[in-house]
Design an enzyme around this catalytic site. Sequence first.
Site, mmCIF file in Angstrom:
data_model
loop_
_atom_site.group_PDB
_atom_site.id
_atom_site.type_symbol
_atom_site.label_atom_id
_atom_site.label_comp_id
_atom_site.label_asym_id
_atom_site.label_seq_id
_atom_site.Cartn_x
_atom_site.Cartn_y
_atom_site.Cartn_z
ATOM 1 N N GLN A 142 -4.697 -2.225 7.019
ATOM 2 C CA GLN A 142 -3.850 -1.179 7.567
ATOM 3 C C GLN A 142 -2.398 -1.591 7.366
ATOM 4 O O GLN A 142 -2.079 -2.762 7.133
ATOM 5 C CB GLN A 142 -4.152 -0.902 9.030
ATOM 6 C CG GLN A 142 -3.903 -2.033 9.989
ATOM 7 C CD GLN A 142 -4.431 -1.725 11.393
ATOM 8 O OE1 GLN A 142 -5.460 -1.057 11.560
ATOM 9 N NE2 GLN A 142 -3.723 -2.198 12.404
ATOM 10 N N ASP A 292 -5.854 4.589 -9.304
ATOM 11 C CA ASP A 292 -6.202 5.539 -8.237
ATOM 12 C C ASP A 292 -5.010 6.432 -7.915
ATOM 13 O O ASP A 292 -4.455 6.392 -6.801
ATOM 14 C CB ASP A 292 -6.626 4.743 -6.993
ATOM 15 C CG ASP A 292 -7.340 5.624 -5.971
ATOM 16 O OD1 ASP A 292 -7.790 6.723 -6.336
ATOM 17 O OD2 ASP A 292 -7.450 5.204 -4.801
#
Length: 555
Positions: A142, A292
């Site tokens: 995160q 990505d």
Amino acid sequence: VKLEALRFFRHFGRMRQIATVLINYGFADLVDRLGLGQYLQWGRRLLFRRREPLPPVTRAARVRMVFEELGATFIKFGQVLSTRPDLLPEDVIAELAKLQEHVAPFSAELARREIEQQLGAPIDQLFSEFGEEPVASASLAQVHKARLRDGTPVAVKVRRPAVVREIESDLVILFHLATLLERHVEEAEVFDPVGLVGYFARTIRRELNFNREARTIDEFRRLFRNDATLHVPAVHWDYTTEAVLTLEWVEGCRVDDLERLDRWGIDRRQLAARGARLYMRQAFEIGLFHGDPHPGNIRILRDGRICLLDYGMVGVLDEQVRDDLVDLLVAVSRQDAAEMVERVLRLGNPVGPVDRVLLKMDARDFVNTYYGFELRRIDMRALLNDFIGILRSHRIRLPGDLMLLIRALITLEGIGRRLDPGFNLVEHVTPFIEDVLRERYNWENVRKRVVREAGTLLAALRDIPVQSAGILHKLGRDDFRIQLEHRRLDRFIDELDRSSNRIVVGMIISALIVASALLIRSFQIDSSWLMLGSFGLSSVLGVWLVISILRRGGL
């Protein structure tokens, strides 16, 4: 045998969960073929072939649901599989593409503890400010916003505690399952299960190592240092380790935030064209590309520059692959089906024998479909999907990084058309390929290529006498051996062992029944317990044998 036993006990709980989830979603036949029934609870083991109520969705959707229920590692594996339309059916690919990581963030206290342990100092000494609430959260890490002591805003990416141990454990299980698939499911050979898991293992281990990602970011900064259209965030190396990555904080908006782009006065048509050119340069000129490029990983700065985020997944194409890919595109543009076949076979890895005549016919149909069309009328997604269909029908596997590029191009065309409804990626690929060809055949590059190839040829010629002498020496000592590989012989041996065991059990049952009958005929009272025991044992063995045969699919 010891290794199998160790794996059985060490991962028993997780394997039981996998077997149960597969059964719950209607894949009991796969559990049976892989021999995963041994991990089930005893009562369920006896009844797991009974049909369970299934969710009212397609088989492809149930495949996706299995990956979702098995957690983060399997979700990421499903995402990697979604980049392989050359191996999996279109409906499965479409479902796996829906996999998202809805992972709750871990506590700020754990994040602080991890950062302090990694950087060797209290948070207050490292940062003047540290945001308690993460700005982004995923299965591996995160991100928190913070400020260095000098006031510089930064993004601090923190790896989840214990995530490495969890993923390594799941990778062992995935390799075991892939081996079972190759051994027991013959039709899985085309998917190359062990190879797929190996590619996934390399990919996810790269993502877990933030030092590697930081080096990749620095490499992008070096390669694009003179490109005014791309901004690559700076790495703060003094605050970066294998589990903590500290980057420059980038203020911008998502590429699909059309309202803000219009408010900032950014020309969306030019933005789409710049993005296409950037990606063409990455893929065809440099050979290192962002793997990505979905909208969440693309930020647009106020001055119109593009900023790519999250460099954990990148693709690498060496010079030979790039040359073959360019020649493949040139063959399509020239309607040269024979050359297209040669380039496809150089790029890909056929699973079995290839019918070259049929492949050439399919290649000719492919080039004829798109020849003569205006560039703006060609749909890149349709073109790539048709090409993948040829690969799938002829069981030709492409390298994982090349399939990653194809998926990225499809994603980019979707983003480009959202920015500009008239956008067509083919219009940007064509001139770039022409520039690559001009650069390839200029005098200096031709001279370098000739020198390099001549050096390789001379090295091979130099080794021939040594290798020939080695072969003759072995022949002279009668030490020349030829190694043969038996494919799937282990499966035949397993079936032979299982059949032999059933024959032996059947003979034992028959002997017990005959012996019991003889005892009954003798009317010996003191042998009644022996008669009952023999009948009981033969009955139990007989029932067990019948259940075993039925579970294997028939008598």
